[in-house]
Design a protein around this motif. Structure first.
Motif, PDB file in Angstrom:
ATOM      1  N   LYS A 228       0.838  -1.196   0.000  1.00  0.00           N
ATOM      2  CA  LYS A 228       0.000   0.000   0.000  1.00  0.00           C
ATOM      3  C   LYS A 228       0.873   1.245   0.000  1.00  0.00           C
ATOM      4  N   ALA A 229       0.337   2.317  -0.585  1.00  0.00           N
ATOM      5  CA  ALA A 229       0.989   3.619  -0.474  1.00  0.00           C
ATOM      6  C   ALA A 229       1.231   3.887   1.012  1.00  0.00           C
ATOM      7  N   PHE A 230       2.349   4.519   1.337  1.00  0.00           N
ATOM      8  CA  PHE A 230       2.701   4.675   2.748  1.00  0.00           C
ATOM      9  C   PHE A 230       3.323   6.031   3.026  1.00  0.00           C
ATOM     10  N   PRO A 231       3.200   6.468   4.292  1.00  0.00           N
ATOM     11  CA  PRO A 231       3.821   7.739   4.667  1.00  0.00           C
ATOM     12  C   PRO A 231       5.323   7.593   4.763  1.00  0.00           C
ATOM     13  N   ILE A 232       5.986   8.692   4.518  1.00  0.00           N
ATOM     14  CA  ILE A 232       7.445   8.728   4.577  1.00  0.00           C
ATOM     15  C   ILE A 232       7.833  10.062   5.221  1.00  0.00           C
ATOM     16  N   THR A 233       8.670   9.991   6.241  1.00  0.00           N
ATOM     17  CA  THR A 233       9.040  11.182   7.004  1.00  0.00           C
ATOM     18  C   THR A 233      10.413  11.669   6.582  1.00  0.00           C
ATOM     19  N   PHE A 234      10.450  12.861   6.018  1.00  0.00           N
ATOM     20  CA  PHE A 234      11.711  13.482   5.625  1.00  0.00           C
ATOM     21  C   PHE A 234      12.252  14.277   6.806  1.00  0.00           C
ATOM     22  N   ASN A 235      13.399  13.851   7.326  1.00  0.00           N
ATOM     23  CA  ASN A 235      13.996  14.481   8.502  1.00  0.00           C
ATOM     24  C   ASN A 235      15.411  14.972   8.282  1.00  0.00           C
ATOM     25  N   HIS A 236      16.017  14.636   7.148  1.00  0.00           N
ATOM     26  CA  HIS A 236      17.454  14.838   7.012  1.00  0.00           C
ATOM     27  C   HIS A 236      17.827  15.553   5.710  1.00  0.00           C
ATOM     28  N   ILE A 237      18.854  16.373   5.804  1.00  0.00           N
ATOM     29  CA  ILE A 237      19.531  16.927   4.639  1.00  0.00           C
ATOM     30  C   ILE A 237      20.916  16.285   4.638  1.00  0.00           C
ATOM     31  N   GLY A 238      21.410  15.894   3.460  1.00  0.00           N
ATOM     32  CA  GLY A 238      22.708  15.251   3.418  1.00  0.00           C
ATOM     33  C   GLY A 238      23.509  15.610   2.188  1.00  0.00           C
ATOM     34  N   ILE A 239      24.784  15.273   2.253  1.00  0.00           N
ATOM     35  CA  ILE A 239      25.719  15.464   1.145  1.00  0.00           C
ATOM     36  C   ILE A 239      26.486  14.163   0.998  1.00  0.00           C
ATOM     37  N   PHE A 240      26.499  13.623  -0.210  1.00  0.00           N
ATOM     38  CA  PHE A 240      27.265  12.405  -0.432  1.00  0.00           C
ATOM     39  C   PHE A 240      28.753  12.713  -0.510  1.00  0.00           C
ATOM     40  N   GLY A 241      29.567  11.684  -0.228  1.00  0.00           N
ATOM     41  CA  GLY A 241      31.011  11.795  -0.309  1.00  0.00           C
ATOM     42  C   GLY A 241      31.437  12.415  -1.626  1.00  0.00           C
ATOM     43  N   GLY A 242      32.427  13.275  -1.562  1.00  0.00           N
ATOM     44  CA  GLY A 242      32.863  14.011  -2.748  1.00  0.00           C
ATOM     45  C   GLY A 242      32.139  15.337  -2.881  1.00  0.00           C
ATOM     46  N   ALA A 243      31.097  15.530  -2.073  1.00  0.00           N
ATOM     47  CA  ALA A 243      30.323  16.785  -2.020  1.00  0.00           C
ATOM     48  C   ALA A 243      29.817  17.234  -3.378  1.00  0.00           C
ATOM     49  N   LYS A 244      29.297  16.281  -4.161  1.00  0.00           N
ATOM     50  CA  LYS A 244      28.730  16.638  -5.465  1.00  0.00           C
ATOM     51  C   LYS A 244      27.224  16.454  -5.522  1.00  0.00           C
ATOM     52  N   VAL A 245      26.625  15.893  -4.454  1.00  0.00           N
ATOM     53  CA  VAL A 245      25.174  15.649  -4.424  1.00  0.00           C
ATOM     54  C   VAL A 245      24.617  16.121  -3.089  1.00  0.00           C
ATOM     55  N   LEU A 246      23.602  16.990  -3.175  1.00  0.00           N
ATOM     56  CA  LEU A 246      22.850  17.453  -2.021  1.00  0.00           C
ATOM     57  C   LEU A 246      21.493  16.765  -2.072  1.00  0.00           C
ATOM     58  N   PHE A 247      21.066  16.206  -0.930  1.00  0.00           N
ATOM     59  CA  PHE A 247      19.819  15.456  -0.948  1.00  0.00           C
ATOM     60  C   PHE A 247      19.027  15.655   0.330  1.00  0.00           C
TER      61      PHE A 247
END
Length: 166
Positions: free
Chosen positions: A67-86
């Motif tokens: 079933k479709a489900f809730p998802i809680t966004f709690n975090h901001i992150g940067i992957f190694g190499g600092a080329k992706v912000l998510f």
């Protein structure tokens, strides 16, 4: 040119997508190297194109069972190499259950990309995003199958309707 690949993407309902659009709006002044035109998503797997029929069957089975489900966004992150912000959600049983339909979750980070750029831009953009971002609850409600590159939508399928509205 690299070989073409298939990717299964888990997508969001319209309200969650709009919330993510609003967050990306604060990053509009930063150049990004993201693939244009993709819906906001979490990538569940990447596979060779020869597996298309198998992956479609797995998507149909998952959509019938989950079933479709809730998802809680709690975090901001940067992957190694600092080329992706998510932005990253809390990993829930529902998300792991969906992910593991398409491969194990070992060494996998659930995330929705906000910006792909050079490290200096990512650091500046993270400061901007951190001033706008507040934790929120969204809803995961569909699956997409894309072929890359160039990006081509092969199919999309909705998860079962959930019993509760968000």
């Amino acid at each position: 040119m690299a070989d073409k690949r298939l990717c299964v993407l888990a997508g969001y309902d319209d309200q969650t997508s709009q919330r993510l659009d609003n967050l990306k709006e604060c990053l509009k002044d930063f150049e990004t190297q993201e693939t244009k035109g993709l819906p906001h998503h979490i990538t569940l797997c990447s596979a060779p194109t020869e597996r298309e029929a198998e992956i479609k069957r797995a998507m149909i089975a998952a959509a019938k069972d989950i079933k479709a489900f809730p998802i809680t966004f709690n975090h901001i992150g940067i992957f190694g190499g600092a080329k992706v912000l998510f932005i990253s959600p809390d990993v829930s049983f529902s998300l792991l259950k969906l992910k593991e339909r398409f491969g194990d979750s070992w060494n996998w980070t659930a995330h929705t990309t906000m910006l792909i750029s050079d490290p200096d831009m990512i650091i500046k953009a993270s400061s901007v995003l951190s001033k706008t971002f507040n934790a929120f609850i969204g809803k995961m409600d569909c699956l997409y199958l894309y072929e890359f590159f160039p990006a081509r939508l092969i199919c999309s399928i909705k998860l079962k309707k959930s019993d509760n509205a968000l």
